[in-house]
Scaffold this active site. Structure first.
Site, PDB file in Angstrom:
ATOM      1  N   MET A  29       0.840  -1.196   0.000  1.00 52.39           N
ATOM      2  CA  MET A  29       0.000   0.000   0.000  1.00 52.39           C
ATOM      3  C   MET A  29       0.882   1.255   0.000  1.00 52.39           C
ATOM      4  SD  MET A  29      -3.413  -0.907   2.101  1.00 52.39           S
ATOM      5  CE  MET A  29      -2.778  -0.671   3.759  1.00 52.39           C
ATOM      6  N   GLY A  35      10.865  -2.511   5.673  1.00 51.83           N
ATOM      7  CA  GLY A  35      10.122  -3.767   5.539  1.00 51.83           C
ATOM      8  C   GLY A  35       9.752  -4.011   4.080  1.00 51.83           C
ATOM      9  N   HIS A  36       9.211  -2.969   3.440  1.00 62.89           N
ATOM     10  CA  HIS A  36       8.854  -3.094   2.015  1.00 62.89           C
ATOM     11  C   HIS A  36      10.103  -3.367   1.173  1.00 62.89           C
ATOM     12  CE1 HIS A  36       5.524  -0.327   3.462  1.00 62.89           C
ATOM     13  NE2 HIS A  36       4.830  -1.301   2.917  1.00 62.89           N
ATOM     14  N   GLN A 147       6.122 -11.383   7.203  1.00 60.33           N
ATOM     15  CA  GLN A 147       5.688 -12.097   8.418  1.00 60.33           C
ATOM     16  C   GLN A 147       5.011 -11.141   9.403  1.00 60.33           C
ATOM     17  OE1 GLN A 147       5.583 -15.208   9.292  1.00 60.33           O
ATOM     18  NE2 GLN A 147       5.094 -14.905  11.472  1.00 60.33           N
ATOM     19  N   LYS A 148       5.337  -9.849   9.296  1.00 62.21           N
ATOM     20  CA  LYS A 148       4.718  -8.820  10.138  1.00 62.21           C
ATOM     21  C   LYS A 148       3.188  -8.971  10.149  1.00 62.21           C
ATOM     22  CE  LYS A 148       3.702  -4.561  11.682  1.00 62.21           C
ATOM     23  NZ  LYS A 148       2.747  -4.028  10.781  1.00 62.21           N
ATOM     24  N   ASP A 149       2.622  -9.296   8.990  1.00 59.06           N
ATOM     25  CA  ASP A 149       1.177  -9.473   8.879  1.00 59.06           C
ATOM     26  C   ASP A 149       0.869 -10.971   8.790  1.00 59.06           C
ATOM     27  OD1 ASP A 149       0.056  -6.552   8.440  1.00 59.06           O
ATOM     28  OD2 ASP A 149       1.914  -6.711   7.318  1.00 59.06           O
ATOM     29  N   GLN A 152      -2.547 -12.193   7.664  1.00 58.95           N
ATOM     30  CA  GLN A 152      -2.701 -11.936   6.229  1.00 58.95           C
ATOM     31  C   GLN A 152      -2.040 -13.062   5.433  1.00 58.95           C
ATOM     32  OE1 GLN A 152      -2.389  -7.851   4.633  1.00 58.95           O
ATOM     33  NE2 GLN A 152      -0.397  -8.470   3.874  1.00 58.95           N
ATOM     34  N   SER A 184       6.283  -0.097  10.316  1.00 56.97           N
ATOM     35  CA  SER A 184       4.934  -0.030   9.775  1.00 56.97           C
ATOM     36  C   SER A 184       4.727   1.370   9.228  1.00 56.97           C
ATOM     37  CB  SER A 184       3.920  -0.298  10.892  1.00 56.97           C
ATOM     38  OG  SER A 184       2.638   0.165  10.501  1.00 56.97           O
ATOM     39  N   ARG A 186       2.178   2.929   9.542  1.00 61.10           N
ATOM     40  CA  ARG A 186       1.406   3.638  10.570  1.00 61.10           C
ATOM     41  C   ARG A 186       2.281   4.165  11.705  1.00 61.10           C
ATOM     42  NH1 ARG A 186      -2.733  -0.404   9.051  1.00 61.10           N
ATOM     43  NH2 ARG A 186      -4.512   0.755   8.234  1.00 61.10           N
TER      44      ARG A 186
END
Ligand code: AMP
Length: 280
Positions: A29, A35-36, A147-149, A152, A184, A186
């Protein structure tokens, strides 16, 4: 860069005609952090043609969630990812992904009901639907997820198996800030003090991991301990601290094999999640 489904299909088809190598997809997103970038690097290392999608998917946000304020910075994202050797950025919007008349969605099962599914009804159906669409648009050999999500990942694994998607799922480790806070998009909502207290999620998970490694088998005791550790931080409002099966996301009572410890909390304006695999 591509903004339409047709352009993406054209670019991938051209690659497939000219080269043998595998195609990798990193769905995001945007609002990139390390992380990305770690997912892009994994895709770069394992596949010949790397596609990264950026789409803030309204279908996975609840009515009172942060869709409107979700951080968006396409220029910054492209600059940050410039050195990662991405072959194709698919930067798109709802007009392209959900044109008038769109009404079919993926129906998720029990794997999507607990943990975040409880607080965010419809969230995982929105995630599964957009991932199914992206898999159909790009047609990758591998899709790279964090793995964070963890829930998901479990939901997408289930969908890929149940609906016979021909794609390999590669899961990359959670990338953390130096103090342990999981990266994140966020985290941008947090003040320095909130960011400091948000480390409690990581610290509680780490303690749980140590307890299980030392022989603790009672999930209830670990859960209590995690709750206590997180509640000690006045800016952190715990939503859940659970021990579940890493594949089904169903609660575990007695820890006899690998389990997933998963936590979610509100910290200031941000809803944060984190998890860790615990091994006896
Ligand atoms: P998002 O843009 O937040 O939807 O995330 C896109 C992908 O990056 C998902 O597969 C996430 O699991 C993954 N991701 C997000 N944060 C991290 C992180 N801290 N470490 C590793 N992967 C991450």
């Amino acid at each position: 860069m591509a903004t339409t489904i047709d352009e993406v299909r054209g670019r991938v088809a051209l690659h497939r005609r000219r080269h043998e190598g595998a195609v990798g997809l990193v769905p995001t997103m945007g609002s990139f952090h390390e992380g990305h970038l770690s997912l892009m690097r994994a895709a770069r290392a394992e596949t010949e043609f790397v596609a990264v999608s950026i789409f803030v998917n309204p279908a996975q946000f609840g009515a009172v969630e942060d869709f409107d304020s979700y951080p968006r910075d396409t220029g910054g994202d492209l600059a940050l990812a410039a050195g990662e050797g991405v072959d194709l950025f698919f930067i798109t919007d709802s007009g392209e992904m959900y044109p008038a008349g769109h009404e079919s969605t993926i129906s998720t099962g029990s794997v999507a009901e607990g943990l975040c599914g409880q607080a965010r009804p419809g969230h995982f159906s929105g995630v599964a639907t957009v991932v199914a669409k992206l898999l159909n648009i790009v047609g990758p050999d591998s899709v790279f997820l964090g793995q964070k999500d963890a829930q998901q990942v479990a939901v997408i694994r289930r969908m890929v198996k149940d609906l016979d998607f021909d794609v390999e799922i590669r899961v990359c480790p959670t990338v953390r800030e130096p103090g342990g806070l999981a990266m994140s998009s966020r985290n941008a909502y947090l003040s320095p003090e909130e960011k400091d207290q948000a480390r409690a999620l990581y610290l509680a998970l780490r303690e749980a991991r140590e307890q299980v490694a030392a022989g603790e088998t009672g999930a209830a005791r670990i859960r209590r301990q995690m709750r206590r550790a997180i509640a000690a931080n006045y800016l952190v409002e715990l939503e859940y601290a659970k021990i579940v099966d890493p594949e089904t996301m169903q609660p575990v009572q007695e820890i006899t094999g690998e389990v997933l410890a998963a936590v979610a909390a509100k910290v200031g304006p941000a809803r944060l999640i984190d998890n860790m695999i615990l091994s006896p």
